[in-house]
Enzyme design. Structure first.
Site, PDB file in Angstrom:
ATOM      1  N   ASN A 129       9.272  92.880 -42.423  1.00 31.57           N
ATOM      2  CA  ASN A 129      10.249  92.124 -43.199  1.00 31.57           C
ATOM      3  C   ASN A 129      11.400  92.983 -43.717  1.00 31.57           C
ATOM      4  O   ASN A 129      12.446  92.443 -44.073  1.00 31.57           O
ATOM      5  CB  ASN A 129       9.542  91.458 -44.396  1.00 31.57           C
ATOM      6  CG  ASN A 129      10.517  90.834 -45.360  1.00 31.57           C
ATOM      7  OD1 ASN A 129      11.122  89.803 -45.084  1.00 31.57           O
ATOM      8  ND2 ASN A 129      10.695  91.470 -46.517  1.00 31.57           N
ATOM      9  N   TYR A 181      24.293  93.449 -38.579  1.00 33.86           N
ATOM     10  CA  TYR A 181      23.120  92.665 -38.974  1.00 33.86           C
ATOM     11  C   TYR A 181      22.694  91.721 -37.853  1.00 33.86           C
ATOM     12  O   TYR A 181      21.521  91.679 -37.471  1.00 33.86           O
ATOM     13  CB  TYR A 181      23.443  91.874 -40.238  1.00 33.86           C
ATOM     14  CG  TYR A 181      22.275  91.090 -40.793  1.00 33.86           C
ATOM     15  CD1 TYR A 181      21.213  91.746 -41.409  1.00 33.86           C
ATOM     16  CD2 TYR A 181      22.234  89.701 -40.707  1.00 33.86           C
ATOM     17  CE1 TYR A 181      20.140  91.038 -41.926  1.00 33.86           C
ATOM     18  CE2 TYR A 181      21.170  88.986 -41.229  1.00 33.86           C
ATOM     19  CZ  TYR A 181      20.126  89.660 -41.837  1.00 33.86           C
ATOM     20  OH  TYR A 181      19.058  88.948 -42.345  1.00 33.86           O
ATOM     21  N   LYS A 200      19.107  91.973 -35.648  1.00 38.18           N
ATOM     22  CA  LYS A 200      18.114  90.904 -35.685  1.00 38.18           C
ATOM     23  C   LYS A 200      17.948  90.232 -34.317  1.00 38.18           C
ATOM     24  O   LYS A 200      16.845  89.784 -33.972  1.00 38.18           O
ATOM     25  CB  LYS A 200      18.499  89.873 -36.744  1.00 38.18           C
ATOM     26  CG  LYS A 200      18.427  90.405 -38.180  1.00 38.18           C
ATOM     27  CD  LYS A 200      17.001  90.800 -38.564  1.00 38.18           C
ATOM     28  CE  LYS A 200      16.882  91.094 -40.045  1.00 38.18           C
ATOM     29  NZ  LYS A 200      15.499  91.394 -40.473  1.00 38.18           N
ATOM     30  N   THR A 237      17.485  84.238 -52.705  1.00 38.78           N
ATOM     31  CA  THR A 237      16.878  85.502 -53.123  1.00 38.78           C
ATOM     32  C   THR A 237      17.995  86.373 -53.694  1.00 38.78           C
ATOM     33  O   THR A 237      19.163  85.980 -53.708  1.00 38.78           O
ATOM     34  CB  THR A 237      16.211  86.255 -51.956  1.00 38.78           C
ATOM     35  OG1 THR A 237      17.237  86.746 -51.081  1.00 38.78           O
ATOM     36  CG2 THR A 237      15.254  85.356 -51.180  1.00 38.78           C
TER      37      THR A 237
END
Length: 271
Positions: free
Chosen positions: A96, A161, A165, A197
Site C-alpha cells: 500500500n 504517479y 501505478k 484521507t
C-alpha cells in the site's frame, strides 16, 4: 463494512499502514481477528494505529510495530524478518505504501520527483514481493497491491504517479501468472478513486480547507454522490484476501464510486 471476515490465525503485513488507506486496511484485518503488522516512517503514527488495531481486535491481539523507510532495502528486510520472528509466518502482503506529487515534465525537479515516486510506489512493492514469496508460498497466501484509477487515464501533471501505478498493475498481472502455478500464491490489485484521507494534503501540498472543499465538490459529481471512504477500499482488500476469493487472481478491482464511468476528473483529482 457489512461483511464480516474471519482471519483468525492469519498474519497480515501492510506497508504504508501508519495512516490513511493503509490504516483502514489494517483496522479491517484487526477487527477480523488477524495479527497485523503496522509500518511507517513516523514512530508516533505507527504506535497510534497499532493501538487502534489492538483495541478493535476481538482477542486484543497486539499489533506489531515496525518503524522504517521502505525505500531502503535494509528496512524492508528488517520488516520481513521481524514479522516472521514474531509470528512465524506471513499469510497476506498488502503493498500500500505510496506517494504522489504534482509536477510537469518541464519542471527542473521533474526527474528527481519521478525517481522518488517510482521508488516508493513501484520498487517497494516489487522488493517486498520478491522477499516475501518464500513465506507466502508456505502458507499459500496472497498479495494485494493498491494502485489507482489514475493508472487508467492520462493527466497533465501527475505522470510519475500514474506511470508508477500503471506499472504496479502490470506487475500484479505478471506475478499472478508466475506465482500461481509455481507457488500457489494469488495476486490482485485494487484501484481506488478519490478517497477521503490526508493523502492529498500531505503528498500534494493542499491545506485541509482546500482539500475538504475540493473533495466535497468532486463527490457530488460522482454517480454514487460522495467521495470514497477508506472502508470502501479496505472491504475489497478483505474480500480478495479471504477464502471467498480463492478463484480470483490477476484481477483489477475498481473502487471509485463511478468516477471513471462518470468522467469526473480534473487535472488534480486523479488518485
Amino acid at each position: 463494512m457489512s461483511v464480516v471476515y474471519d482471519f483468525t490465525g492469519k498474519v497480515v503485513l501492510i506497508t504504508g499502514s501508519s495512516a490513511g488507506m493503509g490504516e483502514g486496511i489494517a483496522l479491517l484485518f484487526a477487527k477480523s481477528g488477524a495479527n497485523v503488522v503496522i509500518t511507517g516512517r513516523n514512530a508516533e503514527r505507527v504506535a497510534k494505529v497499532a493501538k487502534q488495531c489492538t483495541d478493535v481486535s476481538p482477542k486484543q491481539l497486539t499489533a506489531l510495530e515496525v518503524v522504517g523507510n521502505l525505500t531502503n532495502k535494509e528496512d524492508c528486510n528488517r520488516l520481513i524478518e521481524t514479522t516472521v520472528q514474531t509470528f512465524g509466518k506471513i499469510d497476506v502482503l498488502v503493498n500500500n505504501a505510496g506517494i504522489d506529487c504534482l509536477v510537469e515534465i518541464t519542471d527542473e525537479c521533474y526527474y528527481e520527483k519521478f525517481l522518488t515516486t517510482i521508488n516508493t510506489n513501484l520498487n517497494i512493492a516489487v522488493y517486498m514481493t520478491h522477499k516475501c514469496v518464500p513465506y507466502l508460498a508456505k502458507t499459500r497466501g496472497n498479495i494485494i497491491n493498491i494502485a489507482t484509477i489514475g493508472a487508467k487515464r492520462a493527466s497533465s501533471d501527475s505522470s510519475p504517479y500514474n506511470i508508477s501505478k500503471a506499472a504496479l498493475i502490470m506487475f500484479t498481472k505478471c506475478m499472478a501468472a508466475e506465482l500461481g502455478p509455481k507457488h500457489h500464491i494469488r495476486v490482485n490489485v485494487v484501484n481506488p478513486g478519490i478517497t477521503l484521507t490526508d493523502f492529498e494534503c500531505e503528498s500534494m501540498g493542499f491545506n485541509r480547507e482546500e482539500s475538504d472543499r475540493k473533495l466535497t465538490a468532486i463527490g457530488i459529481q460522482l454517480p454514487v454522490g460522495r467521495v470514497g471512504q477508506v472502508s470502501d477500499t479496505a472491504s475489497i482488500v478483505g474480500y480478495l484476501a479471504s477464502n471467498a476469493a480463492e478463484f480470483i487472481t490477476g484481477s483489477e478491482y475498481v473502487a471509485d464510486g463511478g468516477q471513471l464511468v462518470g468522467n469526473v476528473f480534473d487535472s488534480n483529482t486523479d488518485y
